[in-house]
Design an enzyme around this catalytic site. Structure first.
Site, mmCIF file in Angstrom:
data_model
loop_
_atom_site.group_PDB
_atom_site.id
_atom_site.type_symbol
_atom_site.label_atom_id
_atom_site.label_comp_id
_atom_site.label_asym_id
_atom_site.label_seq_id
_atom_site.Cartn_x
_atom_site.Cartn_y
_atom_site.Cartn_z
ATOM 1 C CD GLU A 1 1.419 0.956 -3.376
ATOM 2 O OE1 GLU A 1 2.149 0.114 -4.089
ATOM 3 O OE2 GLU A 1 0.305 1.058 -3.392
ATOM 4 C CB CYS B 1 0.527 -3.057 -3.447
ATOM 5 S SG CYS B 1 -0.553 -1.986 -2.416
#
Length: 495
Positions: A253, A290
């Site tokens: 990720e 993120c």
């Protein structure tokens, strides 16, 4: 660095840059080899224990972490600069993830067992009996994230889902929080022993850099990698894993700019609410998520100007926060410099602070046509910053969405009537993002069965997967079919 110097290292206080108490031993190549071999030896007995036994291990790990939460939070605060309330929330989230996967594997339904009944009399050829289910891959390497020292780290979501699947885990501690990682790892190891798990089911690699982490990925015993971090780091691990004699999957990720699309009707109806919500989202946790909304698309005209001016007021009244470490802070500064070089115009900046790692909220503006012509303008800046892109027509929004890289999230601020008028935009966002949000904000990822925390490349290395939610367990399994076996010879879930 000489071997003597590399034998031990210390964490640094992100406020002062000074060393924190406690030295941590660097994992050697011989120790890594022994850890990997132990994980391989543990794999078959651990995977055959059954879900209920592995669930006991996960539950005990969560209980251990809760019992020692005060010490873990205290150390994590010192190493990360994150506030106590945030880290207490991470303890709850980490324990919640462990228990969620424990509940999932308590029975065999998650294995998705399927039966095709045989028919020996079928013509022109007999039909064989086939049964299939999900089988764990083998030992998994999990890399801790800098921005979540608990929930995406040693006992975080990747570890919980891999252990639940039946895979031993070797965790690579993030260099910024070795003390936190060691405390949590010891709690997991104690839980493994207390619940009768095979030796080697969990291990921890520590170092101030990345050499042993790379060596971990290359170990032949490792069958998959879980990673949360930068695009550069994730892509480096992907190349490394692909170079092995036996390539393995890397579930990385790697972040995104998480665009927010503000439509005219929503802006006219609740401009102040949107300004406050957006500001709170892009500055949350000093922008170190993120899912930070790094790009916001705002209409040209008076209403858009008012939103920009209100965001500028909020930004000017803010001040810098402590970032995770000096390297993250330096990359934030470099990102802002690159944004300016690509054509971003700085609108407002908060008050500076004299810390070793201080991140100051910053608001930017540019024309959407400039972004369409120069993708560098919409590159991720990891920190408390957002870029307002001013658009004129709905067609420009669809064009921007169609051309953007894969994203973890895409957010639409719209009134109900507007949503029906922008189906082309919605369809495009669903194609380019793992999670599409209406009238909320992307920061904050709920842990649950339906959550998707993933997205098309380069948001993640594999857009079919998620690192949050119970679907995450599928990353560490593969399908196996058994043909023409009598029931007594089949694995228990297929009998």
């Amino acid at each position: 660095m000489s071997p003597a110097q590399a034998a031990a290292f210390r964490a640094l206080d992100p406020r002062t840059g000074t060393e924190l108490p406690g030295a941590f031993t660097v994992t050697t190549a011989a120790e890594l080899e022994a850890m990997a071999r132990a994980a391989k030896a543990a794999f078959l007995p651990y995977s055959k224990l059954g879900g209920a036994r592995r669930a006991e291990f996960l539950e005990r790990s969560a209980a251990n972490l809760e019992a020692h939460a005060a010490a873990v939070v205290e150390r994590a605060m010192a190493e990360s600069g994150l506030p106590e309330a945030r880290l207490q929330g991470e303890v709850g989230r980490t324990c919640g993830q462990l228990r969620m996967f424990a509940r999932l594997i308590a029975d065999d339904a998650w294995l998705d067992a399927r039966f095709d009944v045989g028919d020996p009399a079928r013509q022109p050829a007999p039909k064989p009996e086939v049964r299939s289910f999900k089988r764990p891959l083998g030992p998994v390497a999990v890399f801790g994230a800098s921005n979540f020292p608990l929930a995406f780290s040693v006992a975080g979501g990747d570890t919980a889902s891999a252990l639940a699947a039946g895979c031993p885990v070797i965790a690579k501690a993030h260099p910024s929080h070795p003390g936190t990682s060691r405390l949590v790892a010891d709690l997991v190891i104690e839980a493994a022993r207390a619940s009768g798990m095979p030796e080697g089911v969990f291990g921890l690699v520590q170092e101030p850099g990345f050499e042993m982490g790379q060596a971990l990925v290359l170990r032949p015993e490792i069958k998959a990698v879980g990673f949360t971090g930068s695009r550069a780091g994730g892509e480096a691990l992907m190349r490394l894993a692909a170079s092995r004699p036996e390539p393995i999957p890397v579930y990385a990720e790697m972040g995104s700019v998480n665009p927010v699309f503000v439509l005219a009707g929503a802006l006219a109806t609740r401009g102040e609410e949107i300004a406050r919500g957006l500001f709170a989202s892009f500055t949350l946790g000093v922008g170190q998520f993120c899912t930070n909304p790094g790009v916001t698309l705002v209409p040209e005209g008076a209403a858009g100007d008012a939103l920009r001016d209100r965001l500028a007021e909020l930004t000017l009244s803010s001040e810098a926060g402590v970032m995770l470490n000096r390297a993250v802070c330096e990359r934030y500064g470099s990102g802002l410099t690159e944004l300016a070089a690509a054509g971003g115009r700085q609108v407002a900046r908060g008050a500076e602070r004299d810390w070793a790692a201080a991140g100051t909220p910053t608001l930017w503006e540019a024309d959407i046509r400039a972004a369409l012509a120069n993708e560098r303008l919409v590159s991720e800046v990891f920190g408390p910053s957002t870029l307002l892109l001013r658009y004129r027509t709905p067609a420009e929004l669809v064009e921007f969405a169609a051309g953007m890289e894969g994203q973890l999230t895409a957010t639409l601020q719209a009134e109900p009537a507007e949503v029906a008028e922008h189906t082309a935009l919605l369809d495009t966002l669903a194609e380019r993002a793992g999670r599409v949000i209406l009238n909320q904000y992307p920061t904050g990822v709920e842990v649950g069965h339906a959550m998707v925390h993933g997205g098309p490349y380069p948001a993640t290395s594999d857009g079919r997967s998620t690192s949050v939610g119970t679907h995450a367990i599928d990353r560490f399994t593969r399908l196996v079919a058994y043909q023409n076996f009598p029931p007594e010879l089949l694995p228990a879930p297929l009998r």
